[in-house]
Motif scaffolding. Structure first.
Motif, PDB file in Angstrom:
ATOM      1  N   ALA A 136       0.819  -1.093  -0.401  1.00 54.81           N
ATOM      2  CA  ALA A 136      -0.136   0.284   0.176  1.00 54.81           C
ATOM      3  C   ALA A 136       0.651   1.736  -0.011  1.00 54.81           C
ATOM      4  O   ALA A 136       2.078   1.470   0.694  1.00 54.81           O
ATOM      5  N   ARG A 137      -0.043   2.127  -0.654  1.00 50.14           N
ATOM      6  CA  ARG A 137       1.097   3.335  -0.659  1.00 50.14           C
ATOM      7  C   ARG A 137       0.842   4.021   0.701  1.00 50.14           C
ATOM      8  O   ARG A 137      -0.257   4.704   0.911  1.00 50.14           O
ATOM      9  N   ARG A 138       1.331   5.129   0.792  1.00 46.65           N
ATOM     10  CA  ARG A 138       1.722   5.579   2.606  1.00 46.65           C
ATOM     11  C   ARG A 138       1.895   7.027   1.867  1.00 46.65           C
ATOM     12  O   ARG A 138       2.426   7.964   1.614  1.00 46.65           O
ATOM     13  N   VAL A 139       0.632   7.640   2.743  1.00 47.90           N
ATOM     14  CA  VAL A 139       0.044   9.025   2.941  1.00 47.90           C
ATOM     15  C   VAL A 139       0.280   9.770   4.089  1.00 47.90           C
ATOM     16  O   VAL A 139      -1.310   9.332   4.618  1.00 47.90           O
ATOM     17  N   TRP A 140       0.371  10.874   4.075  1.00 50.89           N
ATOM     18  CA  TRP A 140       0.204  11.132   5.530  1.00 50.89           C
ATOM     19  C   TRP A 140      -0.554  12.491   5.006  1.00 50.89           C
ATOM     20  O   TRP A 140       0.152  13.677   4.866  1.00 50.89           O
ATOM     21  N   LEU A 141      -2.081  13.050   5.612  1.00 49.17           N
ATOM     22  CA  LEU A 141      -2.493  14.045   5.532  1.00 49.17           C
ATOM     23  C   LEU A 141      -2.319  14.512   7.121  1.00 49.17           C
ATOM     24  O   LEU A 141      -3.456  14.503   8.086  1.00 49.17           O
ATOM     25  N   ILE A 142      -2.826  16.623   6.786  1.00 48.89           N
ATOM     26  CA  ILE A 142      -2.509  16.554   7.882  1.00 48.89           C
ATOM     27  C   ILE A 142      -4.041  17.672   7.810  1.00 48.89           C
ATOM     28  O   ILE A 142      -3.116  19.382   7.182  1.00 48.89           O
ATOM     29  N   ASN A 143      -4.151  16.994   8.491  1.00 50.77           N
ATOM     30  CA  ASN A 143      -6.087  18.256   7.989  1.00 50.77           C
ATOM     31  C   ASN A 143      -6.003  19.401   8.380  1.00 50.77           C
ATOM     32  O   ASN A 143      -5.766  19.238  10.098  1.00 50.77           O
ATOM     33  N   GLN A 144      -7.541  20.165   8.202  1.00 56.20           N
ATOM     34  CA  GLN A 144      -7.979  21.594   9.728  1.00 56.20           C
ATOM     35  C   GLN A 144      -6.474  22.220   8.867  1.00 56.20           C
ATOM     36  O   GLN A 144      -6.775  22.951  10.537  1.00 56.20           O
ATOM     37  N   VAL A 145      -5.854  22.516   8.189  1.00 53.21           N
ATOM     38  CA  VAL A 145      -5.334  23.501   7.631  1.00 53.21           C
ATOM     39  C   VAL A 145      -6.009  24.990   6.633  1.00 53.21           C
ATOM     40  O   VAL A 145      -5.576  23.828   6.068  1.00 53.21           O
ATOM     41  N   SER A 146      -5.854  25.668   6.894  1.00 54.37           N
ATOM     42  CA  SER A 146      -5.920  26.175   5.688  1.00 54.37           C
ATOM     43  C   SER A 146      -5.089  26.903   4.828  1.00 54.37           C
ATOM     44  O   SER A 146      -3.724  26.355   5.551  1.00 54.37           O
ATOM     45  N   HIS A 147      -5.025  27.574   3.712  1.00 50.02           N
ATOM     46  CA  HIS A 147      -4.206  27.665   2.398  1.00 50.02           C
ATOM     47  C   HIS A 147      -2.736  28.660   3.615  1.00 50.02           C
ATOM     48  O   HIS A 147      -1.264  28.265   2.571  1.00 50.02           O
ATOM     49  N   CYS A 148      -3.459  30.527   4.005  1.00 54.56           N
ATOM     50  CA  CYS A 148      -2.705  30.117   4.947  1.00 54.56           C
ATOM     51  C   CYS A 148      -1.296  30.289   5.924  1.00 54.56           C
ATOM     52  O   CYS A 148      -0.675  31.085   6.355  1.00 54.56           O
ATOM     53  N   ASP A 149      -1.893  28.559   6.415  1.00 56.11           N
ATOM     54  CA  ASP A 149      -1.195  28.752   7.971  1.00 56.11           C
ATOM     55  C   ASP A 149       0.126  28.133   7.250  1.00 56.11           C
ATOM     56  O   ASP A 149       0.429  27.281   5.652  1.00 56.11           O
ATOM     57  N   ASN A 150       1.297  28.793   7.536  1.00 53.81           N
ATOM     58  CA  ASN A 150       2.250  28.293   7.256  1.00 53.81           C
ATOM     59  C   ASN A 150       2.988  27.134   7.466  1.00 53.81           C
ATOM     60  O   ASN A 150       3.858  26.207   8.796  1.00 53.81           O
ATOM     61  N   GLN A 151       3.150  26.276   6.739  1.00 61.52           N
ATOM     62  CA  GLN A 151       3.587  24.591   6.951  1.00 61.52           C
ATOM     63  C   GLN A 151       5.299  24.590   5.607  1.00 61.52           C
ATOM     64  O   GLN A 151       4.940  24.203   4.126  1.00 61.52           O
ATOM     65  N   PRO A 152       6.549  25.513   5.953  1.00 61.67           N
ATOM     66  CA  PRO A 152       7.202  25.645   4.830  1.00 61.67           C
ATOM     67  C   PRO A 152       7.753  23.729   4.826  1.00 61.67           C
ATOM     68  O   PRO A 152       7.820  22.497   5.627  1.00 61.67           O
ATOM     69  N   ALA A 153       7.771  23.890   3.903  1.00 67.11           N
ATOM     70  CA  ALA A 153       8.443  22.647   3.123  1.00 67.11           C
ATOM     71  C   ALA A 153       9.346  21.186   3.728  1.00 67.11           C
ATOM     72  O   ALA A 153       9.783  20.713   3.996  1.00 67.11           O
ATOM     73  N   ALA A 154      11.301  22.544   3.965  1.00 71.22           N
ATOM     74  CA  ALA A 154      11.411  21.967   4.010  1.00 71.22           C
ATOM     75  C   ALA A 154      12.123  21.367   5.717  1.00 71.22           C
ATOM     76  O   ALA A 154      12.651  20.076   5.300  1.00 71.22           O
ATOM     77  N   ARG A 155      10.793  21.226   6.087  1.00 69.76           N
ATOM     78  CA  ARG A 155      11.754  20.878   7.607  1.00 69.76           C
ATOM     79  C   ARG A 155      11.176  19.226   7.868  1.00 69.76           C
ATOM     80  O   ARG A 155      10.670  18.748   8.374  1.00 69.76           O
ATOM     81  N   TRP A 156       9.758  19.235   6.797  1.00 65.71           N
ATOM     82  CA  TRP A 156       9.003  18.227   6.298  1.00 65.71           C
ATOM     83  C   TRP A 156       9.758  16.905   5.218  1.00 65.71           C
ATOM     84  O   TRP A 156       8.926  15.751   5.682  1.00 65.71           O
ATOM     85  N   GLN A 157      10.260  17.376   4.706  1.00 65.70           N
ATOM     86  CA  GLN A 157      10.880  16.601   3.150  1.00 65.70           C
ATOM     87  C   GLN A 157      11.903  15.668   4.499  1.00 65.70           C
ATOM     88  O   GLN A 157      11.868  14.531   3.314  1.00 65.70           O
ATOM     89  N   PRO A 158      12.371  15.633   5.614  1.00 64.81           N
ATOM     90  CA  PRO A 158      13.336  14.089   5.627  1.00 64.81           C
ATOM     91  C   PRO A 158      12.367  13.476   5.853  1.00 64.81           C
ATOM     92  O   PRO A 158      12.754  12.298   6.456  1.00 64.81           O
ATOM     93  N   LEU A 159      10.576  13.597   6.646  1.00 63.41           N
ATOM     94  CA  LEU A 159      10.126  12.627   6.887  1.00 63.41           C
ATOM     95  C   LEU A 159       9.868  11.881   5.424  1.00 63.41           C
ATOM     96  O   LEU A 159       8.701  10.544   5.745  1.00 63.41           O
ATOM     97  N   LEU A 160      10.424  11.906   3.992  1.00 63.12           N
ATOM     98  CA  LEU A 160       9.843  11.605   3.005  1.00 63.12           C
ATOM     99  C   LEU A 160      11.373  10.379   2.625  1.00 63.12           C
ATOM    100  O   LEU A 160      10.863  10.440   1.460  1.00 63.12           O
ATOM    101  N   ARG A 161      12.257  10.102   3.462  1.00 62.36           N
ATOM    102  CA  ARG A 161      13.151   9.401   3.235  1.00 62.36           C
ATOM    103  C   ARG A 161      13.185   8.178   2.879  1.00 62.36           C
ATOM    104  O   ARG A 161      12.097   7.243   3.426  1.00 62.36           O
ATOM    105  N   PRO A 162      13.463   7.715   1.852  1.00 64.58           N
ATOM    106  CA  PRO A 162      13.051   6.516   1.571  1.00 64.58           C
ATOM    107  C   PRO A 162      12.895   4.962   2.777  1.00 64.58           C
ATOM    108  O   PRO A 162      11.656   4.403   2.862  1.00 64.58           O
TER     109      PRO A 162
END
Length: 258
Positions: free
Chosen positions: A205-231
């Protein structure tokens, strides 16, 4: 750029385009039922025959969320696109329905009567974050995609045991104490642990993490989350959004491929 629905599920649409049925399981906390209904409507509007159910319990859905409701009946697909809700029993005392077993759902998929099967495969008592107990979650073995949810209101906030389902287990898995910040390092530990966020997910199964209930203007910079996508974490993507809004998903981080 906001991804389209087909872009979010590009791998899954590859299956559907080959007339292979698709099974998606929802686990975690922070809006599973709303996500279930969003997905059902979205796949229906893509011209698909959709079945949704649960392997636990859920409130009886309102008529606006389905075209056909089956309780205690064998699901049979319509010949045209439609949404079918199917459960084994109804409990009038709390207006909840009991779903199907994981094995029954696997068998329905194998029959190929529906294009898309959506399953709420976990419980969280309405809280935005959880860790699974020994008997949780209950994911069908033939699942093609598992989406784990977290309520965005807990991200980067102090850990509140009253807002985390099965707090003792969560604290033990992540090493986090009450009041400590729930940052990306905490979720790294929760995703990495075999008894954590994606516990019981089938290997295919493909695994997806959905962080829900956040608006478009919320600050969720990609750089700090990218390490969670390591193989080694086997996480395919992180989605940020609010499934009761339009668009439901406004930002996506994908695992980098060479």
């Amino acid at each position: 750029m906001t991804p389209s629905f087909r872009e979010l599920f590009s791998e899954e649409f590859n299956r559907l385009d080959r007339d292979q049925p698709l099974l998606i399981a929802l686990i975690g906390a922070g809006g599973k039922t709303s996500t279930l209904h969003w997905l059902a409507q979205a796949f229906y509007h893509q011209g698909k025959r959709v079945l949704f159910t649960t392997t636990t319990k859920m409130y009886l859905p309102t008529a606006a969320n389905y075209h056909h409701l089956l309780i205690g009946q064998t699901p049979t697909a319509s010949s045209t696109p439609a949404i079918t809700a199917c459960f084994s029993h109804y409990q009038p005392q709390d207006n909840k329905v009991i779903g199907l077993t994981a094995e029954q759902i696997d068998e329905i998929k194998q029959r190929g009567a529906f294009d898309v099967i959506l399953v709420e495969a976990d419980g969280s008592r309405g809280l935005p974050l959880k860790a699974p107990a020994r008997h949780e979650p209950c994911i069908p073995s033939r699942s093609d995609c598992v989406i784990a949810l977290t309520g965005g209101q807990v991200i980067d906030r102090p850990a509140d045991p009253q807002q985390i389902h099965r707090w003792a287990i969560f604290s033990a898995l992540t090493g986090v104490g009450a009041g400590e910040t729930l940052d990306h390092r905490v979720f790294d530990a929760l995703i990495a642990h075999p008894e954590g966020m994606f516990k019981g997910t089938p290997s295919q199964a493909r695994r997806v993490w959905l962080i829900n209930q956040v608006s478009h203007c919320d600050n969720q910079p990609a750089a700090r989350w990218q390490p969670l996508l390591r193989p080694e974490l086997a996480l395919s993507a992180i989605w940020f959004g609010a499934v009761q809004e339009t668009p439901a998903i406004h930002h996506v981080i994908r695992r980098l491929t060479r």
